[in-house]
Design a protein around this motif. Sequence first.
Motif, mmCIF file in Angstrom:
data_model
loop_
_atom_site.group_PDB
_atom_site.id
_atom_site.type_symbol
_atom_site.label_atom_id
_atom_site.label_comp_id
_atom_site.label_asym_id
_atom_site.label_seq_id
_atom_site.Cartn_x
_atom_site.Cartn_y
_atom_site.Cartn_z
ATOM 1 N N HIS A 34 0.865 -1.273 -0.082
ATOM 2 C CA HIS A 34 -0.038 -0.046 -0.110
ATOM 3 C C HIS A 34 0.842 1.164 0.152
ATOM 4 C CE1 HIS A 34 -3.479 2.737 1.038
ATOM 5 N NE2 HIS A 34 -2.825 3.061 1.844
ATOM 6 N N PHE A 35 1.915 1.115 0.763
ATOM 7 C CA PHE A 35 2.860 2.483 0.934
ATOM 8 C C PHE A 35 3.824 2.704 -0.354
ATOM 9 C CE2 PHE A 35 1.694 1.339 5.207
ATOM 10 C CZ PHE A 35 0.876 2.378 5.591
ATOM 11 N N ASP A 36 3.855 1.645 -1.197
ATOM 12 C CA ASP A 36 4.842 1.793 -2.435
ATOM 13 C C ASP A 36 4.438 2.540 -3.441
ATOM 14 O OD1 ASP A 36 6.251 -0.109 -0.807
ATOM 15 O OD2 ASP A 36 5.620 -1.818 -1.849
ATOM 16 N N ARG A 37 3.204 3.141 -3.323
ATOM 17 C CA ARG A 37 2.620 3.641 -4.459
ATOM 18 C C ARG A 37 2.085 5.120 -4.034
ATOM 19 N NH1 ARG A 37 0.218 -0.711 -3.676
ATOM 20 N NH2 ARG A 37 -2.151 -0.726 -3.121
ATOM 21 N N GLU A 42 8.220 7.363 -2.165
ATOM 22 C CA GLU A 42 9.866 7.312 -1.858
ATOM 23 C C GLU A 42 10.014 7.010 -0.368
ATOM 24 O OE1 GLU A 42 11.632 11.187 -2.485
ATOM 25 O OE2 GLU A 42 9.631 12.001 -2.792
ATOM 26 N N TYR A 43 9.089 7.372 0.480
ATOM 27 C CA TYR A 43 9.153 7.139 1.741
ATOM 28 C C TYR A 43 8.591 5.775 2.283
ATOM 29 C CZ TYR A 43 10.027 11.980 0.983
ATOM 30 O OH TYR A 43 10.555 13.263 0.669
ATOM 31 N N SER A 44 8.412 4.976 1.367
ATOM 32 C CA SER A 44 7.700 3.670 1.798
ATOM 33 C C SER A 44 8.381 2.981 3.132
ATOM 34 C CB SER A 44 7.325 2.714 0.607
ATOM 35 O OG SER A 44 8.617 2.605 0.078
ATOM 36 N N SER A 45 9.646 2.945 2.954
ATOM 37 C CA SER A 45 10.592 2.395 4.125
ATOM 38 C C SER A 45 10.131 2.708 5.361
ATOM 39 C CB SER A 45 11.967 2.568 3.857
ATOM 40 O OG SER A 45 12.408 1.685 2.571
ATOM 41 N N ALA A 46 9.937 4.042 5.303
ATOM 42 C CA ALA A 46 9.713 4.697 6.712
ATOM 43 C C ALA A 46 8.344 4.419 7.181
ATOM 44 C CB ALA A 46 9.806 6.279 6.610
ATOM 45 N N SER A 48 6.494 1.933 6.450
ATOM 46 C CA SER A 48 6.541 0.410 6.882
ATOM 47 C C SER A 48 6.963 0.420 8.184
ATOM 48 C CB SER A 48 7.578 -0.334 5.775
ATOM 49 O OG SER A 48 7.495 -1.737 6.021
ATOM 50 N N VAL A 49 7.992 1.147 8.533
ATOM 51 C CA VAL A 49 8.722 1.026 9.891
ATOM 52 C C VAL A 49 7.512 1.406 10.798
ATOM 53 C CG1 VAL A 49 10.227 1.824 11.533
ATOM 54 C CG2 VAL A 49 10.913 1.076 9.312
ATOM 55 N N LEU A 50 6.885 2.386 10.355
ATOM 56 C CA LEU A 50 5.779 3.064 11.284
ATOM 57 C C LEU A 50 4.504 2.190 11.561
ATOM 58 C CD1 LEU A 50 6.089 6.932 10.333
ATOM 59 C CD2 LEU A 50 6.419 6.077 12.571
ATOM 60 N N ASN A 51 4.424 1.644 10.434
ATOM 61 C CA ASN A 51 3.171 0.707 10.035
ATOM 62 C C ASN A 51 3.331 -0.630 11.055
ATOM 63 O OD1 ASN A 51 0.657 0.121 8.982
ATOM 64 N ND2 ASN A 51 1.743 -1.408 7.760
ATOM 65 N N TRP A 52 4.726 -1.105 11.072
ATOM 66 C CA TRP A 52 4.908 -2.241 11.883
ATOM 67 C C TRP A 52 4.889 -1.836 13.344
ATOM 68 C CZ3 TRP A 52 3.583 -6.716 10.268
ATOM 69 C CH2 TRP A 52 3.552 -7.014 9.088
#
Length: 184
Positions: A34-37, A42-46, A48-52
């Motif tokens: 979901h956060f890859d688009r 461009e901040y999908s990694s960040a 993802s960290v917050l999401n987990w």
Amino acid sequence: MDVRPNVVPVVGVLVGLCCLGFALVNVVFEVTGHFDRGRYAEYSSAFSVLNWLVVVLKVAGAAVALLSVARRPWPVPAAVVTVSLWGAFATLAGYALGSVAEAVGMAVGLTGTVDGIDLAGIVYVLFFLLVAAGFGVLAVSYSRRHGTRRRLAVLGVLGGPVLLGLVLVAVPALLAAVGLMPSP
């Protein structure tokens, strides 16, 4: 608040299921990318960290709700459960009441427009109000049943929002420092 003892276990299970269901939404976000688009891809990694991190907090909330109504004792001290219950209550209640205040501000023209209030937003806020109320019932009931000190409730009420602040401010700042998010 005088809640019948046989109602409290049902509240505990329902609150636990709500937390797990809401955590599942975040897991689906990760599985589907979901956060890859989108505009923040461009901040999908960040994200993802917050999401987990949010998944962990929601699963912990479910565990605390279920521990509070468990019939057999668990190796978790009553003080930890008490602080966690009151912290969850205060955090969710503060979040929900803040959302209500924002909606009122929109309705009277102080911020945004009334067009920003829709059925999905209302249901979302009502959901948080109900889960907050559920944690409130569990916190009061657990504190009474275990005779915990009031200072533990105060610690939870003050500590829960501080934890939320850390999640919303400190973690993004750390992610910005390591280059995963833009600096504010």
